[in-house]
Design a protein around this motif. Structure first.
Motif, mmCIF file in Angstrom:
data_model
loop_
_atom_site.group_PDB
_atom_site.id
_atom_site.type_symbol
_atom_site.label_atom_id
_atom_site.label_comp_id
_atom_site.label_asym_id
_atom_site.label_seq_id
_atom_site.Cartn_x
_atom_site.Cartn_y
_atom_site.Cartn_z
ATOM 1 N N VAL A 46 -12.090 73.737 24.987
ATOM 2 C CA VAL A 46 -12.313 74.700 26.067
ATOM 3 C C VAL A 46 -11.298 74.385 27.156
ATOM 4 O O VAL A 46 -11.416 73.382 27.866
ATOM 5 C CB VAL A 46 -13.744 74.610 26.622
ATOM 6 C CG1 VAL A 46 -13.930 75.617 27.752
ATOM 7 C CG2 VAL A 46 -14.755 74.842 25.511
ATOM 8 N N GLY A 47 -10.269 75.214 27.263
ATOM 9 C CA GLY A 47 -9.184 74.921 28.187
ATOM 10 C C GLY A 47 -8.260 73.893 27.548
ATOM 11 O O GLY A 47 -7.536 74.181 26.601
ATOM 12 N N ALA A 48 -8.288 72.667 28.060
ATOM 13 C CA ALA A 48 -7.451 71.602 27.489
ATOM 14 C C ALA A 48 -7.964 71.231 26.100
ATOM 15 O O ALA A 48 -9.157 71.324 25.806
ATOM 16 C CB ALA A 48 -7.467 70.381 28.411
#
Length: 329
Positions: free
Chosen positions: A277-279
């Motif tokens: 999630v994101g990174a």
């Protein structure tokens, strides 16, 4: 050279169909290098199992691909004779990734010489709670479409077995009253007018039956077709992974996949890839002797060959040094 060896050379039918020349070379090298060599050509799983069970004091050498090796290990495990039996392998066939990863030479001559002159190496084994075995890597979930692909291969095997005469099947003349030389709709006199009259006098349903089921002529049996398809992508799944009773990931964290493989020190190497999630999320890793995976119905693929499931929970336990494979010294 192990000239005192007595070998049982089990040649998988798919290997004979795939590369007959490599099979011949392997057989010649093994026969020349061992004191006594018994060559067996099983035509199916039951005969394969029977040959292994009756090996006596002979050391088995499997000539075939990864599936043949996995079948031999699984059979010996179920017979509780795996610990006392050192296997050797000459890789021939379409699936050789497992053999290569285990250190088996992929050339027929080199592999046959390793079977004769090599040394036994004890390897760890993953055994699940349904008595299934894993030699290499286990992946969860299995690629989408893998089960359908395996089912299609089974259907091909059944249809070809019926069409080409594997065993006794209905419609070959035994139940229909037709011999191999008979043809539906041909009368004793052979005349066309008699032929038409004969057809008119018989029920049309019988005519349709005779036309739909012509007598089949047996051919030499050959392995069924194998179809290979690229695995489809699998979405995130929610699983609980426990290693030696300690939760590595729980149901509240979706994961892309889980891999489990026997290590080199009596433990299983476990890797969980969380959904990013994101990174990008770093994989979670652990080593342990007992791994339990549970959650919604999931399938898994063992050794890139066998698809099992769906199951809601499964436990794998490492058996240290459970089986022996003869490898180059």
């Amino acid at each position: 050279m192990a000239t005192g060896d007595q070998l049982l050379v089990v040649i998988d039918p798919l290997a004979r169909h795939t590369d007959g020349e490599a099979v011949r070379i392997a057989k010649d090298v093994l026969s020349a290098g061992a004191a006594s060599t018994k060559v067996c050509l099983p035509e199916g799983p039951e005969e394969f199992a029977r040959v292994l069970a009756r090996r006596g004091s002979r050391r088995p050498v499997v000539v075939g691909d990864d599936r043949a090796l996995l079948r031999a290990v699984a059979l010996l495990h179920r017979q509780r004779e795996l610990t006392a039996c050192a296997l050797a392998m000459v890789p021939v066939g379409p699936s050789l990734g497992l053999a290569r990863s285990l250190g088996v030479p992929t050339g027929a001559v080199a592999a046959a010489r390793a079977a004769l002159d090599g040394v036994e190496r004890r390897l760890d084994l993953l055994v699940d709670d349904s008595d299934g075995v894993v030699l290499g890597t286990l992946r969860i979930p299995a690629p989408a479409g893998a089960t359908a692909l395996d089912a299609e291969a089974d259907a091909d095997a059944e249809s070809e077995a019926e069409a080409e005469g594997y065993g006794d099947t209905a419609g070959t003349g035994a139940g229909s009253g037709l011999g191999f030389g008979a043809r539906a709709g041909v009368g004793a006199g052979g005349g066309s007018s008699g032929h038409q009259s004969w057809l008119r006098n018989w029920p049309q349903s019988l005519v349709r039956t005779l036309s739909a089921h012509p007598p089949r002529i047996r051919r030499v049996a050959r392995p069924a077709r194998i179809r290979v398809a690229s695995p489809a992508a699998v979405g995130p799944t929610r699983l609980r992974v426990e290693v030696d009773g300690v939760t590595l990931v729980d149901l509240d964290q979706p994961v892309q996949g889980v891999s489990i493989a026997p290590g080199t020190d009596g433990g299983a190497d476990v890797e969980v890839r969380p959904v990013s999630v994101g990174a990008e999320a770093a994989p979670l890793r652990a080593v342990g002797q007992r791994v339990t995976v549970s959650g919604a119905d999931f399938r898994y693929r063992a050794d890139s060959l066998v698809v099992a499931g769906p199951v809601r929970t499964r436990t794998w336990t490492v058996r240290e040094g459970a089986w022996g494979l003869t490898l180059p010294g």
